[in-house]
Motif scaffolding. Structure first.
Motif, PDB file in Angstrom:
ATOM      1  N   LEU A 113       0.878  -1.191  -0.056  1.00 49.19           N
ATOM      2  CA  LEU A 113       0.131   0.101   0.111  1.00 49.19           C
ATOM      3  C   LEU A 113       0.986   1.161  -0.020  1.00 49.19           C
ATOM      4  CD1 LEU A 113      -2.724   1.430   0.247  1.00 49.19           C
ATOM      5  CD2 LEU A 113      -2.480   1.177   2.833  1.00 49.19           C
ATOM      6  N   GLN A 114       1.800   1.250   0.808  1.00 54.24           N
ATOM      7  CA  GLN A 114       2.734   2.384   0.996  1.00 54.24           C
ATOM      8  C   GLN A 114       3.728   2.613  -0.509  1.00 54.24           C
ATOM      9  OE1 GLN A 114       5.741   2.075   4.253  1.00 54.24           O
ATOM     10  NE2 GLN A 114       5.720   4.477   4.377  1.00 54.24           N
ATOM     11  N   LYS A 115       4.026   1.521  -0.885  1.00 56.61           N
ATOM     12  CA  LYS A 115       4.760   1.859  -2.080  1.00 56.61           C
ATOM     13  C   LYS A 115       3.861   2.144  -3.592  1.00 56.61           C
ATOM     14  CE  LYS A 115       8.600  -1.198  -1.288  1.00 56.61           C
ATOM     15  NZ  LYS A 115       9.356  -2.452  -1.456  1.00 56.61           N
ATOM     16  N   THR A 116       2.783   1.551  -3.592  1.00 56.88           N
ATOM     17  CA  THR A 116       1.775   1.702  -4.561  1.00 56.88           C
ATOM     18  C   THR A 116       0.757   2.877  -4.510  1.00 56.88           C
ATOM     19  OG1 THR A 116       0.097  -0.153  -4.011  1.00 56.88           O
ATOM     20  CG2 THR A 116       2.115  -0.818  -5.493  1.00 56.88           C
ATOM     21  N   THR A 123      -2.633   9.665   3.617  1.00 58.35           N
ATOM     22  CA  THR A 123      -3.811  10.420   3.999  1.00 58.35           C
ATOM     23  C   THR A 123      -4.289   9.816   5.454  1.00 58.35           C
ATOM     24  OG1 THR A 123      -4.342  11.296   1.924  1.00 58.35           O
ATOM     25  CG2 THR A 123      -6.038  11.111   3.528  1.00 58.35           C
ATOM     26  N   TYR A 124      -4.478   8.407   5.233  1.00 55.28           N
ATOM     27  CA  TYR A 124      -4.915   7.608   6.372  1.00 55.28           C
ATOM     28  C   TYR A 124      -3.771   7.610   7.793  1.00 55.28           C
ATOM     29  CZ  TYR A 124      -9.077   6.097   4.064  1.00 55.28           C
ATOM     30  OH  TYR A 124     -10.238   6.297   3.478  1.00 55.28           O
ATOM     31  N   GLU A 125      -2.493   7.467   7.314  1.00 60.49           N
ATOM     32  CA  GLU A 125      -1.472   7.520   8.460  1.00 60.49           C
ATOM     33  C   GLU A 125      -1.567   9.067   9.256  1.00 60.49           C
ATOM     34  OE1 GLU A 125       3.269   7.040   9.026  1.00 60.49           O
ATOM     35  OE2 GLU A 125       2.435   8.275   7.415  1.00 60.49           O
ATOM     36  N   GLY A 126      -1.799  10.114   8.327  1.00 57.19           N
ATOM     37  CA  GLY A 126      -1.851  11.333   9.050  1.00 57.19           C
ATOM     38  C   GLY A 126      -3.289  11.557   9.817  1.00 57.19           C
ATOM     39  N   ASP A 127      -4.292  11.158   9.405  1.00 54.82           N
ATOM     40  CA  ASP A 127      -5.607  11.092  10.134  1.00 54.82           C
ATOM     41  C   ASP A 127      -5.486  10.389  11.180  1.00 54.82           C
ATOM     42  OD1 ASP A 127      -8.315  12.618   9.436  1.00 54.82           O
ATOM     43  OD2 ASP A 127      -8.886  10.399   9.782  1.00 54.82           O
ATOM     44  N   LYS A 128      -4.988   8.925  11.187  1.00 60.65           N
ATOM     45  CA  LYS A 128      -5.259   8.052  12.170  1.00 60.65           C
ATOM     46  C   LYS A 128      -4.430   8.393  13.253  1.00 60.65           C
ATOM     47  CE  LYS A 128      -8.845   6.109  10.027  1.00 60.65           C
ATOM     48  NZ  LYS A 128     -10.214   6.492  10.596  1.00 60.65           N
ATOM     49  N   GLY A 129      -3.128   8.778  12.970  1.00 59.22           N
ATOM     50  CA  GLY A 129      -2.209   9.263  14.116  1.00 59.22           C
ATOM     51  C   GLY A 129      -1.747   7.843  14.548  1.00 59.22           C
ATOM     52  N   PRO A 130      -1.483   8.115  15.724  1.00 61.71           N
ATOM     53  CA  PRO A 130      -0.935   6.794  16.639  1.00 61.71           C
ATOM     54  C   PRO A 130      -1.966   5.478  16.300  1.00 61.71           C
ATOM     55  CG  PRO A 130      -1.674   8.304  18.200  1.00 61.71           C
ATOM     56  CD  PRO A 130      -1.917   8.781  16.718  1.00 61.71           C
ATOM     57  N   ASP A 131      -3.125   5.519  15.777  1.00 64.17           N
ATOM     58  CA  ASP A 131      -4.030   4.514  15.893  1.00 64.17           C
ATOM     59  C   ASP A 131      -4.017   3.893  14.313  1.00 64.17           C
ATOM     60  OD1 ASP A 131      -4.904   4.757  18.497  1.00 64.17           O
ATOM     61  OD2 ASP A 131      -6.472   6.035  17.718  1.00 64.17           O
ATOM     62  N   PHE A 132      -3.001   4.353  13.503  1.00 65.44           N
ATOM     63  CA  PHE A 132      -3.113   3.937  12.204  1.00 65.44           C
ATOM     64  C   PHE A 132      -2.773   2.482  11.872  1.00 65.44           C
ATOM     65  CE2 PHE A 132      -0.319   3.543   8.360  1.00 65.44           C
ATOM     66  CZ  PHE A 132      -1.478   3.643   7.389  1.00 65.44           C
ATOM     67  N   ASP A 133      -1.743   1.976  12.430  1.00 63.79           N
ATOM     68  CA  ASP A 133      -1.410   0.692  12.332  1.00 63.79           C
ATOM     69  C   ASP A 133      -2.595  -0.375  12.695  1.00 63.79           C
ATOM     70  OD1 ASP A 133       1.225   1.050  11.192  1.00 63.79           O
ATOM     71  OD2 ASP A 133       2.276   0.686  12.853  1.00 63.79           O
ATOM     72  N   GLN A 134      -3.183  -0.038  13.960  1.00 67.65           N
ATOM     73  CA  GLN A 134      -4.165  -0.879  14.104  1.00 67.65           C
ATOM     74  C   GLN A 134      -5.357  -0.806  13.454  1.00 67.65           C
ATOM     75  OE1 GLN A 134      -4.717  -2.936  17.174  1.00 67.65           O
ATOM     76  NE2 GLN A 134      -6.355  -3.475  16.114  1.00 67.65           N
ATOM     77  N   TRP A 135      -5.664   0.437  13.038  1.00 66.25           N
ATOM     78  CA  TRP A 135      -6.800   0.658  11.889  1.00 66.25           C
ATOM     79  C   TRP A 135      -6.521  -0.281  10.608  1.00 66.25           C
ATOM     80  CZ3 TRP A 135      -6.581   2.759   7.186  1.00 66.25           C
ATOM     81  CH2 TRP A 135      -7.862   2.950   6.505  1.00 66.25           C
ATOM     82  N   LEU A 136      -5.567  -0.072  10.248  1.00 65.26           N
ATOM     83  CA  LEU A 136      -5.189  -0.657   8.897  1.00 65.26           C
ATOM     84  C   LEU A 136      -5.083  -2.177   8.974  1.00 65.26           C
ATOM     85  CD1 LEU A 136      -4.416  -0.116   5.859  1.00 65.26           C
ATOM     86  CD2 LEU A 136      -1.855   0.034   6.715  1.00 65.26           C
ATOM     87  N   GLU A 137      -4.659  -2.702  10.311  1.00 66.67           N
ATOM     88  CA  GLU A 137      -4.620  -4.078  10.329  1.00 66.67           C
ATOM     89  C   GLU A 137      -6.055  -4.637  10.387  1.00 66.67           C
ATOM     90  OE1 GLU A 137      -2.206  -7.765  12.737  1.00 66.67           O
ATOM     91  OE2 GLU A 137      -2.004  -5.523  13.179  1.00 66.67           O
ATOM     92  N   THR A 138      -7.041  -3.767  11.053  1.00 70.14           N
ATOM     93  CA  THR A 138      -8.284  -4.109  11.211  1.00 70.14           C
ATOM     94  C   THR A 138      -8.954  -3.971  10.066  1.00 70.14           C
ATOM     95  OG1 THR A 138      -8.438  -3.488  13.300  1.00 70.14           O
ATOM     96  CG2 THR A 138     -10.664  -3.531  12.379  1.00 70.14           C
ATOM     97  N   THR A 139      -8.703  -3.172   9.043  1.00 70.62           N
ATOM     98  CA  THR A 139      -9.127  -3.194   7.544  1.00 70.62           C
ATOM     99  C   THR A 139      -8.849  -4.161   6.644  1.00 70.62           C
ATOM    100  OG1 THR A 139      -9.161  -0.589   7.922  1.00 70.62           O
ATOM    101  CG2 THR A 139      -9.499  -1.628   5.602  1.00 70.62           C
TER     102      THR A 139
END
Length: 148
Positions: A113-116, A123-139
Motif C-alpha cells: 500500500l505504501q509503495k503503490t 492520508t490515512y496515516e496522518g488522519d489516524k495518527g498513533p492508531d493507524f497501524d491498528q486501524w489498517l490491520e483491522t481493515t
C-alpha cells in the motif's frame, strides 16, 4: 508565551505553498500550516482557509483552524469526514489485497500500500495518527474475511 505574528508573506512563500499542496506528505503539509501560521497575510490566510476546509487529514484541518482563529478570522472547524478519506480507498485496499499471494502478511499488505498508493497511505496515516497501524490491520483483516 506570545508568538509575534508578521503582517507580510514569508520569504519562502512559494515553497510553503507547494508543501501545502503536497498530497502524499501530511507531515510536510502540517509543517507548512505551522510556518504559514506565523504570517498574518491575505495570501497565507487563503491557503490556510483552503487547507482547513478541504485537506483530507483532519489534524491538518484542525491546525489550520487554530492558526486562522489566532489571526482573528471568524471560521468554523469542519466536522470530521466520515467514510473514505480518499475517494475509492476501499477499492484500492481490495485491489492491493488481491494482488498479493494468498497467505500474505499484514506487513506485506502495508508495505505494498505504501509503495503503490503513497497518497492513500499517507492520508490515512496522518488522519489516524498513533492508531493507524491498528486501524489498517483491522481493515486488512476484514478484507481477508470478505474476499477469500
Amino acid at each position: 508565551m506570545t508568538i509575534e505574528l508578521k503582517n507580510e508573506i514569508p520569504p519562502n512563500f512559494e515553497e510553503l505553498k507547494k508543501s501545502a499542496n503536497r498530497t502524499s506528505n501530511w507531515r510536510e503539509r502540517l509543517e507548512a500550516v505551522e510556518a504559514l501560521g506565523q504570517y498574518n497575510d491575505q495570501q497565507t490566510i487563503n491557503i490556510l482557509a483552503r487547507m482547513m476546509s478541504s485537506d483530507a487529514v483532519y489534524p491538518i484541518q484542525e491546525a489550520a483552524y487554530r492558526k486562522l482563529r489566532a489571526f482573528g478570522e471568524d471560521v468554523q472547524l469542519p466536522p470530521r469526514k466520515k467514510g473514505d478519506l480518499v475517494k475509492g480507498a476501499g477499492k484500492v485496499f481490495v485491489r492491493i489485497k488481491k494482488s498479493l499471494p494468498e497467505g500474505h502478511t499484514f506487513e506485506e499488505f502495508k508495505e505494498k500500500l505504501q509503495k503503490t498508493r503513497s497518497d492513500v497511505y499517507d492520508t490515512y496515516e496522518g488522519d489516524k495518527g498513533p492508531d493507524f497501524d491498528q486501524w489498517l490491520e483491522t481493515t486488512w483483516a476484514s478484507l481477508l474475511r470478505v474476499n477469500t
